[in-house]
Motif scaffolding. Structure first.
Motif, PDB file in Angstrom:
ATOM      1  N   UNK A   1       0.827  -1.211   0.000  1.00  0.00           N
ATOM      2  CA  UNK A   1       0.000   0.000   0.000  1.00  0.00           C
ATOM      3  C   UNK A   1       0.859   1.258   0.000  1.00  0.00           C
ATOM      4  N   UNK A   2       1.920   1.239   0.794  1.00  0.00           N
ATOM      5  CA  UNK A   2       2.738   2.429   1.026  1.00  0.00           C
ATOM      6  C   UNK A   2       3.501   2.856  -0.219  1.00  0.00           C
ATOM      7  N   UNK A   3       3.937   1.889  -1.028  1.00  0.00           N
ATOM      8  CA  UNK A   3       4.789   2.219  -2.175  1.00  0.00           C
ATOM      9  C   UNK A   3       4.004   2.521  -3.440  1.00  0.00           C
ATOM     10  N   UNK A   4       2.731   2.167  -3.464  1.00  0.00           N
ATOM     11  CA  UNK A   4       1.948   2.354  -4.685  1.00  0.00           C
ATOM     12  C   UNK A   4       1.931   3.800  -5.169  1.00  0.00           C
ATOM     13  N   UNK A   5       1.752   4.807  -4.294  1.00  0.00           N
ATOM     14  CA  UNK A   5       1.741   6.194  -4.784  1.00  0.00           C
ATOM     15  C   UNK A   5       3.025   6.589  -5.501  1.00  0.00           C
ATOM     16  N   UNK A   6       4.169   6.081  -5.046  1.00  0.00           N
ATOM     17  CA  UNK A   6       5.419   6.408  -5.720  1.00  0.00           C
ATOM     18  C   UNK A   6       5.534   5.669  -7.046  1.00  0.00           C
ATOM     19  N   UNK A   7       5.070   4.437  -7.077  1.00  0.00           N
ATOM     20  CA  UNK A   7       5.184   3.637  -8.303  1.00  0.00           C
ATOM     21  C   UNK A   7       4.472   4.284  -9.477  1.00  0.00           C
TER      22      UNK A   7
ATOM     23  N   UNK B   1      12.176  23.612 -10.751  1.00  0.00           N
ATOM     24  CA  UNK B   1      13.410  24.211 -10.224  1.00  0.00           C
ATOM     25  C   UNK B   1      14.380  23.116  -9.790  1.00  0.00           C
ATOM     26  N   UNK B   2      15.672  23.404  -9.851  1.00  0.00           N
ATOM     27  CA  UNK B   2      16.657  22.423  -9.394  1.00  0.00           C
ATOM     28  C   UNK B   2      16.432  22.053  -7.931  1.00  0.00           C
ATOM     29  N   UNK B   3      16.563  20.770  -7.625  1.00  0.00           N
ATOM     30  CA  UNK B   3      16.441  20.293  -6.252  1.00  0.00           C
ATOM     31  C   UNK B   3      17.079  18.915  -6.179  1.00  0.00           C
ATOM     32  N   UNK B   4      17.300  18.444  -4.975  1.00  0.00           N
ATOM     33  CA  UNK B   4      17.799  17.088  -4.769  1.00  0.00           C
ATOM     34  C   UNK B   4      16.585  16.166  -4.696  1.00  0.00           C
ATOM     35  N   UNK B   5      16.371  15.300  -5.694  1.00  0.00           N
ATOM     36  CA  UNK B   5      15.151  14.487  -5.730  1.00  0.00           C
ATOM     37  C   UNK B   5      14.949  13.614  -4.498  1.00  0.00           C
ATOM     38  N   UNK B   6      16.015  13.027  -3.992  1.00  0.00           N
ATOM     39  CA  UNK B   6      15.858  12.132  -2.848  1.00  0.00           C
ATOM     40  C   UNK B   6      15.453  12.908  -1.597  1.00  0.00           C
ATOM     41  N   UNK B   7      16.044  14.075  -1.412  1.00  0.00           N
ATOM     42  CA  UNK B   7      15.654  14.877  -0.253  1.00  0.00           C
ATOM     43  C   UNK B   7      14.249  15.451  -0.440  1.00  0.00           C
ATOM     44  N   UNK B   8      13.833  15.636  -1.671  1.00  0.00           N
ATOM     45  CA  UNK B   8      12.451  16.015  -1.925  1.00  0.00           C
ATOM     46  C   UNK B   8      11.515  14.928  -1.412  1.00  0.00           C
TER      47      UNK B   8
ATOM     48  N   UNK C   1      15.423   5.600  -6.585  1.00  0.00           N
ATOM     49  CA  UNK C   1      16.392   5.986  -7.617  1.00  0.00           C
ATOM     50  C   UNK C   1      15.713   6.102  -8.983  1.00  0.00           C
ATOM     51  N   UNK C   2      14.793   5.180  -9.261  1.00  0.00           N
ATOM     52  CA  UNK C   2      14.064   5.223 -10.533  1.00  0.00           C
ATOM     53  C   UNK C   2      13.246   6.518 -10.648  1.00  0.00           C
ATOM     54  N   UNK C   3      12.550   6.878  -9.577  1.00  0.00           N
ATOM     55  CA  UNK C   3      11.721   8.077  -9.621  1.00  0.00           C
ATOM     56  C   UNK C   3      12.563   9.343  -9.503  1.00  0.00           C
ATOM     57  N   UNK C   4      13.689   9.262  -8.818  1.00  0.00           N
ATOM     58  CA  UNK C   4      14.600  10.411  -8.747  1.00  0.00           C
ATOM     59  C   UNK C   4      15.138  10.746 -10.125  1.00  0.00           C
ATOM     60  N   UNK C   5      15.363   9.721 -10.937  1.00  0.00           N
ATOM     61  CA  UNK C   5      15.854   9.943 -12.298  1.00  0.00           C
ATOM     62  C   UNK C   5      14.806  10.682 -13.135  1.00  0.00           C
ATOM     63  N   UNK C   6      13.542  10.380 -12.889  1.00  0.00           N
ATOM     64  CA  UNK C   6      12.469  11.117 -13.574  1.00  0.00           C
ATOM     65  C   UNK C   6      12.517  12.591 -13.193  1.00  0.00           C
TER      66      UNK C   6
END
Length: 218
Positions: A84-90, A162-169, A146-151
């Motif tokens: 359930x928890x990971x579905x929104x990111x997927x 705007x530029x940002x660090x995806x993982x910290x986002x 990592x997959x979504x950070x690449x997006x």
């Protein structure tokens, strides 16, 4: 060592039957519901089979017919939670509008905090104890992030946000949205009468839209 998802020792004992009866399925759900309450309050280490049986209103031998160990119950709850928890990111879509995709992700995470507060506390307790039962799953999470950070990096390169660090986002979104589940008692006291009902989640969604949209538009 953490139990593997495929480890049959953590499966419900009744699952060994060719087809579980309706009564067996209902009893398993009763136990899992009780265990979720107990684990959310006390964490894995502080919880016992006796507590879960008492919460479920059944005898300890009856509970052990369905689940061999405390670990088996915890494992099933964690597996369900992570699905359930990971579905929104997927479902973050590289071809979607970046701002809309991030807004939708934040709103889905808030909905999880609203609808699954005990599951959120279960996960938080597991992480606070060093994540002893979900090391494999955390590696899977790292790959997904990592997959979504690449997006997001692609959107940044294209000048769409705007530029940002995806993982910290992602970390910041997790921290803020899960706060509404894990610290619900504190939020209700601080907000007073406005903290009752669903209004606090609607207010949070509006605030987070403003915070992240303004920040990501640069």
């Amino acid at each position: 060592m953490p139990a593997s998802k495929s480890d049959t020792s953590v499966a419900p004992r009744s699952a060994a039957t060719r087809k579980r009866t309706r009564i067996q399925q209902e009893k398993e759900e009763l136990i899992l519901e009780a265990a979720l309450d107990v684990f959310a309050r006390h964490g894995f280490r502080g919880s016992t089979i006796d507590q879960i049986a008492e919460q479920a209103g059944i005898s300890k031998p009856n509970l052990l017919y369905y689940f061999r160990t405390k670990e088996a119950i915890h494992r099933m709850l964690i597996d369900r939670l992570l699905d359930t928890w990971l579905e929104p990111m997927k479902i973050i879509d590289a071809d979607g509008d970046p701002i809309s995709e991030i807004q939708s992700y934040i709103r889905r995470k808030l909905e999880l905090a609203r609808d699954y507060p005990r599951e959120s506390r279960l996960f938080a307790n597991e992480i606070l104890q060093g994540a002893p039962h979900i090391q494999e799953e955390l590696h899977d999470l790292r790959e997904l992030v990592e997959e979504k950070a690449e997006i997001i990096r692609g959107w940044i390169t294209q000048g769409k946000i705007a530029p940002c660090d995806p993982k910290h986002l992602f970390f910041s979104i997790w921290a803020i949205t899960q706060h509404y589940a894990d610290f619900d008692a504190q939020i209700r006291v601080v907000l007073g009468t406005t903290g009752e009902g669903e209004g606090r989640f609607e207010d949070a969604a509006r605030f987070l839209d403003q915070l992240y949209v303004n920040g990501l538009k640069g």
